[in-house]
Write a protein that holds these residues in place. Structure first.
Motif, short mmCIF file in Angstrom:
data_model
loop_
_atom_site.label_atom_id
_atom_site.label_comp_id
_atom_site.label_asym_id
_atom_site.label_seq_id
_atom_site.Cartn_x
_atom_site.Cartn_y
_atom_site.Cartn_z
N THR A 193 4.21 9.41 -13.10
CA THR A 193 4.91 10.69 -13.09
C THR A 193 6.08 10.64 -12.12
OG1 THR A 193 2.78 11.75 -13.52
CG2 THR A 193 4.56 13.17 -12.79
N PHE A 194 7.18 11.30 -12.50
CA PHE A 194 8.40 11.36 -11.66
C PHE A 194 8.99 9.98 -11.40
CE2 PHE A 194 5.94 15.12 -9.80
CZ PHE A 194 6.49 16.03 -10.70
N HIS A 195 8.88 9.08 -12.39
CA HIS A 195 9.40 7.72 -12.19
C HIS A 195 10.90 7.71 -11.92
CE1 HIS A 195 10.86 7.83 -16.40
NE2 HIS A 195 9.70 8.39 -16.66
N GLU A 196 11.62 8.72 -12.45
CA GLU A 196 13.08 8.76 -12.25
C GLU A 196 13.43 8.91 -10.78
OE1 GLU A 196 11.34 10.97 -14.02
OE2 GLU A 196 12.19 11.25 -16.04
N SER A 197 12.68 9.70 -10.04
CA SER A 197 12.96 9.90 -8.62
C SER A 197 12.25 8.87 -7.74
CB SER A 197 12.56 11.31 -8.18
OG SER A 197 11.19 11.56 -8.44
N LYS A 198 11.13 8.35 -8.20
CA LYS A 198 10.39 7.38 -7.40
C LYS A 198 11.13 6.04 -7.33
CE LYS A 198 5.75 9.28 -8.23
NZ LYS A 198 4.47 9.08 -8.93
N ALA A 199 11.81 5.66 -8.38
CA ALA A 199 12.49 4.35 -8.41
C ALA A 199 13.54 4.22 -7.31
CB ALA A 199 13.09 4.09 -9.78
N PRO A 200 14.48 5.15 -7.20
CA PRO A 200 15.44 5.03 -6.09
C PRO A 200 14.79 5.21 -4.72
CG PRO A 200 15.79 7.08 -7.31
CD PRO A 200 14.84 6.25 -8.11
N GLN A 246 0.82 -1.21 0.00
CA GLN A 246 0.00 0.00 0.00
C GLN A 246 0.86 1.26 0.00
OE1 GLN A 246 -3.44 0.76 -0.03
NE2 GLN A 246 -3.65 -1.33 -0.81
N LEU A 247 1.95 1.24 0.76
CA LEU A 247 2.82 2.42 0.80
C LEU A 247 3.48 2.66 -0.55
CD1 LEU A 247 4.13 4.68 2.47
CD2 LEU A 247 6.00 3.10 2.98
N ILE A 248 4.03 1.59 -1.15
CA ILE A 248 4.70 1.75 -2.44
C ILE A 248 3.70 2.17 -3.52
CG2 ILE A 248 5.98 0.54 -4.24
CD1 ILE A 248 7.51 1.19 -1.57
N ALA A 249 2.51 1.59 -3.51
CA ALA A 249 1.50 1.97 -4.49
C ALA A 249 1.10 3.43 -4.34
CB ALA A 249 0.27 1.08 -4.35
N CYS A 250 1.04 3.90 -3.11
CA CYS A 250 0.69 5.31 -2.90
C CYS A 250 1.79 6.23 -3.42
CB CYS A 250 0.43 5.57 -1.41
SG CYS A 250 -0.31 7.18 -1.10
N ILE A 251 3.04 5.84 -3.22
CA ILE A 251 4.15 6.62 -3.77
C ILE A 251 4.03 6.69 -5.30
CG2 ILE A 251 6.65 6.63 -4.14
CD1 ILE A 251 6.88 5.44 -1.27
N ILE A 252 3.75 5.56 -5.91
CA ILE A 252 3.58 5.53 -7.36
C ILE A 252 2.45 6.46 -7.80
CG2 ILE A 252 2.80 4.06 -9.29
CD1 ILE A 252 4.29 1.73 -7.89
N ILE A 289 13.35 -1.04 -11.55
CA ILE A 289 12.15 -0.47 -10.93
C ILE A 289 11.64 0.69 -11.78
CG2 ILE A 289 11.23 0.75 -8.92
CD1 ILE A 289 13.25 -0.83 -7.21
N GLU A 290 12.55 1.55 -12.21
CA GLU A 290 12.15 2.70 -13.03
C GLU A 290 11.47 2.25 -14.31
OE1 GLU A 290 13.97 6.58 -15.36
OE2 GLU A 290 15.23 5.51 -13.92
N ASP A 291 12.00 1.21 -14.93
CA ASP A 291 11.40 0.71 -16.16
C ASP A 291 9.99 0.18 -15.92
OD1 ASP A 291 11.72 0.04 -19.03
OD2 ASP A 291 11.47 -2.00 -18.30
N LEU A 292 9.78 -0.47 -14.77
CA LEU A 292 8.47 -1.03 -14.45
C LEU A 292 7.43 0.05 -14.14
CD1 LEU A 292 9.66 -4.05 -12.28
CD2 LEU A 292 8.47 -4.22 -14.48
#
Length: 221
Positions: A89-96, A41-47, A81-84
């Motif tokens: 939005t902001f996948h570049e910063s969300k992945a790390p 749930q936390l990771i999905a919310c970040i996404i 992770i970034e590719d997935l």
């Protein structure tokens, strides 16, 4: 309408019926699909941050097809992770950010994210909205998650009078009956997206019109 008479026990059944035709809020839809752990749930919310529900839901599922636990997540590289999550939005910063949170959970808690508000907001980039959604959905702890829809609608009702989501959270915690804390986000996200919209809300067909003060509404449908 006098806000003192705004009865959430009467309002909630109307809200449930009003949003029935629309897609559920993404985190609640994920839970119905079985993604119910605090980590998921936390990771999905970040996404979902700055990303539409119709995008964030399939993106989260795509990521969880590869990693549903912190241990599985750190076996991926940040590039993987970034590719997935590329469609968010902001996948570049969300992945790390996602990888680091998974690593911190393993190092500190042994792969099991605790149901604790202070722990959740201690992670970089996690604010009260995602922390409270996680606690409410995954942990069943009474928590109010205030996004732009909850903020706008409750102020438009006249139920609270605040200028920011942060202040709306405090006002709702002081006033909203605890039994509605988790559900208020579940119902007001689709209600705010499809009926009580930011521009030209559909007041003429809204089942709550007689109870609503329509604060700030200049024009409507």
């Amino acid at each position: 309408m006098n806000q003192q008479t705004f009865d959430l026990d009467a309002v909630m059944p109307l809200l449930r019926e009003a949003v029935r035709p629309f897609p559920k809020a993404a985190m609640f839809a994920l839970a119905e699909l079985g993604y119910t752990s605090p980590f998921e749930q936390l990771i999905a919310c970040i996404i979902s941050i700055r990303t539409r529900d119709e995008t964030s839901l399939p993106v989260a599922i795509k990521l969880f097809d590869h990693a549903r636990t912190p241990a599985a997540m750190v076996r991926l590289t940040t590039d993987e992770i970034e590719d997935l999550i590329r469609d968010s939005t902001f996948h570049e910063s969300k992945a790390p950010q996602i990888w680091t949170i998974a690593r911190q959970i393993i190092d500190t808690y042994g792969d099991e994210l605790p149901c604790d508000f202070d722990t959740l907001v201690s992670f970089a980039g996690v604010g009260p909205k995602c922390a409270n959604l996680t606690l409410g959905i995954a942990c069943k702890q009474p928590s109010i998650s205030v996004d732009i829809h909850v903020h706008r609608v409750t102020n438009r009702w006249g139920y609270v009078q605040t200028r920011t989501p942060e202040k709306t959270l405090k006002a709702l915690e002081a006033k909203l009956p605890e039994r509605h804390w988790i559900e208020i986000n579940e119902r007001l996200v689709p209600f705010g997206k499809h009926i009580c919209t930011g521009e030209l809300p559909r007041c003429s067909t809204c089942p709550l019109l007689e109870m609503c003060q329509q604060v700030g509404v200049q024009e409507h449908r």
